[in-house]
Each structure stands twice: as C-alpha cells, then as structure tokens.
Scaffold this motif. Sequence first.
Motif, PDB file in Angstrom:
ATOM      1  N   ILE A  83      10.605 -11.692 -13.642  1.00 64.60           N
ATOM      2  CA  ILE A  83      10.615 -10.903 -12.415  1.00 64.60           C
ATOM      3  C   ILE A  83      10.109  -9.517 -12.777  1.00 64.60           C
ATOM      4  CG2 ILE A  83      12.059  -9.975 -10.558  1.00 64.60           C
ATOM      5  CD1 ILE A  83      14.047 -12.306 -11.218  1.00 64.60           C
ATOM      6  N   MET A  84       9.046  -9.072 -12.126  1.00 68.44           N
ATOM      7  CA  MET A  84       8.364  -7.860 -12.559  1.00 68.44           C
ATOM      8  C   MET A  84       7.970  -7.007 -11.356  1.00 68.44           C
ATOM      9  SD  MET A  84       7.003  -6.411 -15.405  1.00 68.44           S
ATOM     10  CE  MET A  84       6.827  -7.817 -16.518  1.00 68.44           C
ATOM     11  N   ALA A  85       8.255  -5.711 -11.425  1.00 67.36           N
ATOM     12  CA  ALA A  85       7.800  -4.767 -10.405  1.00 67.36           C
ATOM     13  C   ALA A  85       7.163  -3.579 -11.101  1.00 67.36           C
ATOM     14  CB  ALA A  85       8.958  -4.306  -9.528  1.00 67.36           C
ATOM     15  N   VAL A  86       6.003  -3.140 -10.604  1.00 70.54           N
ATOM     16  CA  VAL A  86       5.325  -1.956 -11.124  1.00 70.54           C
ATOM     17  C   VAL A  86       5.017  -1.052  -9.941  1.00 70.54           C
ATOM     18  CG1 VAL A  86       3.480  -1.085 -12.585  1.00 70.54           C
ATOM     19  CG2 VAL A  86       4.205  -3.469 -12.823  1.00 70.54           C
ATOM     20  N   TYR A  87       5.320   0.241 -10.085  1.00 71.48           N
ATOM     21  CA  TYR A  87       5.073   1.175  -8.991  1.00 71.48           C
ATOM     22  C   TYR A  87       4.876   2.583  -9.550  1.00 71.48           C
ATOM     23  CZ  TYR A  87      10.181   1.232  -9.615  1.00 71.48           C
ATOM     24  OH  TYR A  87      11.458   1.267 -10.152  1.00 71.48           O
ATOM     25  N   PRO A  88       4.197   3.454  -8.811  1.00 73.31           N
ATOM     26  CA  PRO A  88       3.895   4.801  -9.315  1.00 73.31           C
ATOM     27  C   PRO A  88       5.149   5.650  -9.478  1.00 73.31           C
ATOM     28  CG  PRO A  88       2.513   4.237  -7.433  1.00 73.31           C
ATOM     29  CD  PRO A  88       3.600   3.220  -7.491  1.00 73.31           C
ATOM     30  N   ASP A  89       5.088   6.562 -10.426  1.00 78.21           N
ATOM     31  CA  ASP A  89       6.137   7.562 -10.640  1.00 78.21           C
ATOM     32  C   ASP A  89       5.447   8.922 -10.566  1.00 78.21           C
ATOM     33  OD1 ASP A  89       8.456   8.878 -11.259  1.00 78.21           O
ATOM     34  OD2 ASP A  89       8.406   8.390 -13.390  1.00 78.21           O
TER      35      ASP A  89
ATOM     36  N   THR B 209       0.837  -1.190   0.000  1.00 78.83           N
ATOM     37  CA  THR B 209       0.000   0.000   0.000  1.00 78.83           C
ATOM     38  C   THR B 209       0.878   1.248   0.000  1.00 78.83           C
ATOM     39  OG1 THR B 209      -1.785  -1.126   1.183  1.00 78.83           O
ATOM     40  CG2 THR B 209      -1.771   1.282   1.252  1.00 78.83           C
ATOM     41  N   ILE B 210       0.609   2.151  -0.947  1.00 80.29           N
ATOM     42  CA  ILE B 210       1.350   3.405  -1.061  1.00 80.29           C
ATOM     43  C   ILE B 210       0.355   4.552  -0.988  1.00 80.29           C
ATOM     44  CG2 ILE B 210       2.855   4.817  -2.510  1.00 80.29           C
ATOM     45  CD1 ILE B 210       3.953   2.279  -3.742  1.00 80.29           C
ATOM     46  N   ASP B 211       0.635   5.501  -0.119  1.00 75.95           N
ATOM     47  CA  ASP B 211      -0.246   6.654   0.050  1.00 75.95           C
ATOM     48  C   ASP B 211      -0.033   7.620  -1.105  1.00 75.95           C
ATOM     49  OD1 ASP B 211      -2.011   8.480   1.048  1.00 75.95           O
ATOM     50  OD2 ASP B 211      -0.665   9.255   2.597  1.00 75.95           O
ATOM     51  N   LEU B 212      -1.050   7.721  -1.980  1.00 78.08           N
ATOM     52  CA  LEU B 212      -0.938   8.543  -3.176  1.00 78.08           C
ATOM     53  C   LEU B 212      -2.000   9.645  -3.169  1.00 78.08           C
ATOM     54  CD1 LEU B 212      -0.549   5.728  -5.879  1.00 78.08           C
ATOM     55  CD2 LEU B 212       1.265   7.135  -4.906  1.00 78.08           C
ATOM     56  N   PRO B 213      -1.719  10.770  -3.844  1.00 77.19           N
ATOM     57  CA  PRO B 213      -2.720  11.834  -3.960  1.00 77.19           C
ATOM     58  C   PRO B 213      -3.748  11.499  -5.042  1.00 77.19           C
ATOM     59  CG  PRO B 213      -0.722  12.475  -5.108  1.00 77.19           C
ATOM     60  CD  PRO B 213      -0.424  11.163  -4.441  1.00 77.19           C
ATOM     61  N   LEU B 214      -4.411  10.354  -4.862  1.00 75.65           N
ATOM     62  CA  LEU B 214      -5.386   9.876  -5.831  1.00 75.65           C
ATOM     63  C   LEU B 214      -6.689   9.557  -5.120  1.00 75.65           C
ATOM     64  CD1 LEU B 214      -3.105   7.342  -7.782  1.00 75.65           C
ATOM     65  CD2 LEU B 214      -3.653   9.693  -8.451  1.00 75.65           C
TER      66      LEU B 214
ATOM     67  N   ASP C 184      -3.126  -0.590  -3.339  1.00 80.26           N
ATOM     68  CA  ASP C 184      -1.947  -1.453  -3.406  1.00 80.26           C
ATOM     69  C   ASP C 184      -1.196  -1.093  -4.679  1.00 80.26           C
ATOM     70  OD1 ASP C 184      -2.497  -2.775  -1.062  1.00 80.26           O
ATOM     71  OD2 ASP C 184      -3.620  -4.376  -2.032  1.00 80.26           O
ATOM     72  N   ALA C 185      -0.475   0.030  -4.617  1.00 84.72           N
ATOM     73  CA  ALA C 185       0.149   0.590  -5.809  1.00 84.72           C
ATOM     74  C   ALA C 185       1.544   0.041  -6.077  1.00 84.72           C
ATOM     75  CB  ALA C 185       0.212   2.111  -5.703  1.00 84.72           C
ATOM     76  N   GLY C 186       2.164  -0.573  -5.085  1.00 84.20           N
ATOM     77  CA  GLY C 186       3.434  -1.246  -5.291  1.00 84.20           C
ATOM     78  C   GLY C 186       3.177  -2.718  -5.562  1.00 84.20           C
TER      79      GLY C 186
ATOM     80  N   GLN D 101      -3.093  -5.634 -10.358  1.00 88.16           N
ATOM     81  CA  GLN D 101      -3.387  -4.287  -9.881  1.00 88.16           C
ATOM     82  C   GLN D 101      -3.429  -3.258 -11.017  1.00 88.16           C
ATOM     83  OE1 GLN D 101      -4.168  -3.734  -6.630  1.00 88.16           O
ATOM     84  NE2 GLN D 101      -3.949  -5.930  -6.345  1.00 88.16           N
ATOM     85  N   TYR D 102      -2.537  -3.400 -11.974  1.00 85.39           N
ATOM     86  CA  TYR D 102      -2.435  -2.448 -13.074  1.00 85.39           C
ATOM     87  C   TYR D 102      -2.879  -3.099 -14.383  1.00 85.39           C
ATOM     88  CZ  TYR D 102       0.536   0.610 -10.157  1.00 85.39           C
ATOM     89  OH  TYR D 102       1.031   1.438  -9.166  1.00 85.39           O
ATOM     90  N   ASP D 103      -3.560  -2.302 -15.235  1.00 85.85           N
ATOM     91  CA  ASP D 103      -3.869  -2.771 -16.578  1.00 85.85           C
ATOM     92  C   ASP D 103      -3.717  -1.609 -17.557  1.00 85.85           C
ATOM     93  OD1 ASP D 103      -6.173  -1.249 -16.147  1.00 85.85           O
ATOM     94  OD2 ASP D 103      -7.428  -3.009 -15.757  1.00 85.85           O
TER      95      ASP D 103
END
Length: 243
Positions: free
Chosen positions: A190-196, A80-85, A91-93, A128-130
């Motif tokens: 091996i895959m990681a997706v996270y906000p930028d 869980t990442i605290d985002l301004p969304l 669960d953004a990470g 989580q992401y599409d």
Amino acid sequence: MNRRSFVAAAAVGAIGASAGCLSDILDDVTTFEASPIRVSEAAADEAGYEYQGTTERVEEREFAGESVEATNYISEYTRTIDLPLDLDEPDAGVFALVSTPDVSVAGETFNPVGDMSEAELAEYVQGQYDELDLERNVGGRAIDSDDIEGLNTTVSLSTYEGTATLQGEVDVDIRLDVAQPDHDDDHLVIMAVYPDVDDLPIEDDETDRVDTLVAGIEHGEDVEVEIVDEDEADDGNSDDEDE
C-alpha cells in the motif's frame, strides 16, 4: 492452475519430496496468481482520487530449480493538486496498491517484491513520480482492522520524507506512506506519494485522504478491476468502470 491450487498440490506432494523430486511436483504447476486489489468507488470518491485502472504484471524468477511466473495486480489512483510549479494540473497525489502471491515450498520462499526498498517499491507501483530519494523516516500511523472492511487486518503505515521528480519534469519534496501487510495468502503493498510543499496545507489534508483510501481497500478473488496496459495507466486515460 492458480496459486491456491498450487499450494494445495505442493502440500500433498511435499510428503514424498526429496532431493530430485521437487521438480516433479513443479512440472505442471509453475504459474501463480495473486487476487485483484482496488479501492471501493465510494472511498475513492470521498478522497477525491480517480481510478487509473489495474495492470497485470508477470514476474519470472528461478524458484526451487524451476522457472516460475507470478502474476501481480497493481491498481493506481491519482489526484490533481494545485501546486506552484510549472506543470499543467499535475496528478501530484498518488495512491497505489499491489497484490502479489506469497509462496513457500519445501523451505524456499518467493515474492516478486520482497527484496525491494521503499523507493524501489514506489517506482514499481506508480507512474507519476520517479528518481525517488527517501531521506528519513518521520513516523507512521496504524489503521485498525475494524476500519478496513475489505482486509480485516490492521495496516501500519510508515511515513518518509524525500525528493522525487514529478511527471519526469520537476523535482519536488515529497512524503511517502507505505505498508506491506499480508492478506489471504497474498503479500500487499500500500503506497501513497504526495508533495510536501512549504506554505501549502497538503500534508495533513493528504494524510486524511490516504486513510480514507486505505479504509476502502478491497482484495480477493471476487474483486472486479479494470485491466489496462501499463502505458494507459501511466497516462491516466482509464475510465472508472469495472470489467
């Protein structure tokens, strides 16, 4: 019969194989299974990621004139990442692993994920992401084999910038780290997706967390995982317990 038994049988049978004979080798041996893969509990805890379980995904392909089934293992971790969304504790990470059998018989090769692009792989291994749109490669880094006790191979991660839809609701800028090493006759993703996100120190922090997860990867026939169905994994309802 598992994947390794098949490879041994094919190696013996291939000596006498010719046109019309290969199907005889494959008659009773058309199912292949990768070894399970996951991150150690200690590494996941240190990185602050929660294990969402492991799914078994069976892919069927035409291979050497036969219908062949390959069982892949996909393990997913989220943070869980605290985002301004406008999302409630997203669960953004996301960190995900796939182990798939890599088979070669009579000059033909079969790998269920071998033809996928990086964006396709990202959607294949996590929930989580599409709608990922990767805009450019921005470099990468390598994690030495000495730092990955469970793989004994160097992992070279490539990093991409792009956009994606988080939890089917909000479009966000993302970074994606991806590597595809081979280990013990399996092909790994091996895959990681996270906000930028501007004004939030996510990028460097998440890179360190991803490196910690990579260093904790465990892969092999004796690795225990908690098998969940895909809907349960996507919903994030798994408890971190082994079967």
